[in-house]
Scaffold this motif. Structure first.
Motif, short mmCIF file in Angstrom:
data_model
loop_
_atom_site.label_atom_id
_atom_site.label_comp_id
_atom_site.label_asym_id
_atom_site.label_seq_id
_atom_site.Cartn_x
_atom_site.Cartn_y
_atom_site.Cartn_z
N GLU A 215 0.86 -1.19 0.00
CA GLU A 215 0.00 0.00 0.00
C GLU A 215 0.88 1.23 0.00
N ASN A 216 0.29 2.38 -0.37
CA ASN A 216 1.11 3.58 -0.48
C ASN A 216 1.42 4.17 0.89
N VAL A 217 2.32 5.14 0.89
CA VAL A 217 2.83 5.70 2.15
C VAL A 217 1.73 6.37 2.96
N SER A 218 0.92 7.21 2.31
CA SER A 218 -0.11 7.96 3.04
C SER A 218 -1.13 7.03 3.69
N ARG A 219 -1.48 5.97 3.00
CA ARG A 219 -2.45 5.02 3.56
C ARG A 219 -1.85 4.29 4.77
N PHE A 220 -0.58 3.92 4.65
CA PHE A 220 0.09 3.24 5.76
C PHE A 220 0.13 4.13 7.00
N ILE A 221 0.48 5.41 6.81
CA ILE A 221 0.53 6.35 7.94
C ILE A 221 -0.86 6.53 8.54
N ARG A 222 -1.86 6.67 7.69
CA ARG A 222 -3.23 6.86 8.16
C ARG A 222 -3.69 5.66 9.00
N GLU A 223 -3.45 4.47 8.52
CA GLU A 223 -3.88 3.27 9.24
C GLU A 223 -3.15 3.12 10.57
N LYS B 151 -14.03 12.02 10.88
CA LYS B 151 -14.44 11.48 9.58
C LYS B 151 -13.53 10.33 9.16
N SER B 152 -12.22 10.52 9.34
CA SER B 152 -11.26 9.47 8.98
C SER B 152 -11.45 8.25 9.85
N PHE B 153 -11.71 8.46 11.14
CA PHE B 153 -11.90 7.35 12.06
C PHE B 153 -13.15 6.54 11.68
N ARG B 154 -14.22 7.26 11.34
CA ARG B 154 -15.46 6.57 10.96
C ARG B 154 -15.25 5.75 9.67
N GLU B 155 -14.53 6.32 8.73
CA GLU B 155 -14.25 5.59 7.50
C GLU B 155 -13.41 4.34 7.77
N TYR B 156 -12.51 4.44 8.73
CA TYR B 156 -11.62 3.32 9.03
C TYR B 156 -12.29 2.25 9.88
N CYS B 157 -13.04 2.67 10.90
CA CYS B 157 -13.61 1.73 11.87
C CYS B 157 -15.11 1.48 11.69
N GLY B 158 -15.79 2.33 10.95
CA GLY B 158 -17.22 2.16 10.77
C GLY B 158 -18.05 2.73 11.90
N CYS B 159 -17.44 3.50 12.76
CA CYS B 159 -18.15 4.16 13.85
C CYS B 159 -17.37 5.39 14.27
N SER B 160 -18.01 6.23 15.06
CA SER B 160 -17.34 7.45 15.53
C SER B 160 -16.40 7.11 16.68
N PRO B 161 -15.47 8.01 16.99
CA PRO B 161 -14.60 7.78 18.14
C PRO B 161 -15.38 7.59 19.44
N GLU B 162 -16.47 8.37 19.63
CA GLU B 162 -17.27 8.23 20.85
C GLU B 162 -17.90 6.84 20.92
N GLN B 163 -18.44 6.36 19.81
CA GLN B 163 -19.04 5.02 19.79
C GLN B 163 -17.99 3.94 20.07
N TYR B 164 -16.82 4.13 19.51
CA TYR B 164 -15.76 3.13 19.74
C TYR B 164 -15.40 3.08 21.22
N ARG B 165 -15.30 4.24 21.84
CA ARG B 165 -14.95 4.29 23.27
C ARG B 165 -16.04 3.62 24.12
N LYS B 166 -17.29 3.75 23.72
CA LYS B 166 -18.39 3.14 24.48
C LYS B 166 -18.57 1.66 24.15
N GLY B 167 -17.81 1.17 23.19
CA GLY B 167 -17.95 -0.23 22.82
C GLY B 167 -19.00 -0.47 21.78
N GLU B 168 -19.52 0.59 21.19
CA GLU B 168 -20.55 0.46 20.16
C GLU B 168 -19.87 0.24 18.80
N ILE B 169 -19.28 -0.94 18.66
CA ILE B 169 -18.46 -1.24 17.50
C ILE B 169 -19.24 -2.10 16.52
#
Length: 246
Positions: A181-189, A223-241
């Motif tokens: 994968e390219n550099v920017s994608r690797f850094i983002r992930e 926005k980037s987190f939601r695209e990567y994980c499928g949920c918002s940072p708040e939802q991820y923290r609450k376990g709403e994955i």
């Protein structure tokens, strides 16, 4: 005359222990130049043995920037010292061409010619290692280490390419070839994975996590987190994955 005989002649008849090299910014008395040459050339020999082209280039540049103008001092001593380094380059070719190479070293009239010849040997070795694929692995590994240590900073392809002495285009090519994968994608992930760790393992506010992983804009981070994980940072923290993440 065989190069072994020539080397013995240079060592016994012309080796001038009382002559010194000139290091910029230092007087002759301040510079332990024989020790400097011993150290830097031994490091370069070790780099060749380990096929570590990156540090070989670094040590060559140190040597190149430190020797200065040697016309006032013994060039025979420097040639004598460089001969062992040249032999190490040719050890990877089973000694083929070493005699001619050493005679070239002794025949040069200036240190600039010696340095130019050494540079050509490093380039040849680099091309040889590129065929084996070990160069790209070393350079990509170093770039990845830099990303792991500096992910909170602004990292560009140009910064990473400069780090490993490559053009941005060629560095991007070998990085994608090696990693997939390219550099920017690797850094983002990598940043997203760090965000997940901070969200689940700390009570830090999202705005602070955003800055800690290298995002200057909270909205863009979310926005980037939601695209990567499928949920918002708040939802991820609450376990709403989402189920796929679980």
């Amino acid at each position: 005359m065989k190069f072994q005989e020539l080397e013995l002649l240079m060592g016994n008849k012309f080796y001038q222990k009382d002559r010194h090299l000139f290091l910029p910014g230092k007087t002759l008395e301040e510079s332990n130049t024989e020790q400097f040459l011993d150290d830097i050339l031994n490091r370069m020999i070790e780099n060749i043995q380990l096929e570590d082209i990156l540090h070989l280039w670094e040590n060559f540049r140190i040597l190149q920037s430190s020797v200065g103008d040697l016309r006032r001092y013994s060039q025979i001593y420097t040639k004598f010292m460089f001969a062992n380094l040249v032999k190490e380059f040719f050890s990877h070719r089973h000694g083929e061409g070493v005699e001619q190479a050493v005679q070239q070293i002794y025949g040069f009239q200036s240190i600039q010619e010696v340095m130019k010849f050494l540079k050509s040997l490093i380039v040849d070795m680099e091309h040889h290692l590129e065929d084996k694929g070990s160069v790209s692995r070393n350079e990509v590994a170093r770039a990845k280490s830099y990303i792991y240590e500096h992910y909170s900073e602004d990292i560009s392809v140009e910064t990473l390419a400069d780090l490993v002495y490559l053009s941005p285009g060629y560095f991007s090519y070998i990085f994608k070839k090696e990693i997939g994968e390219n550099v920017s994608r690797f850094i983002r992930e990598y940043r997203m994975e760090k965000a997940k760790e901070l969200l689940s393992g700390t009570n830090k506010k999202i705005i602070h996590i955003c800055k800690e992983i290298g995002f200057s804009n909270v909205s863009y981070f979310c926005k980037s987190f939601r695209e990567y994980c499928g949920c918002s940072p708040e939802q991820y923290r609450k376990g709403e994955i989402p189920s796929e993440e679980t």
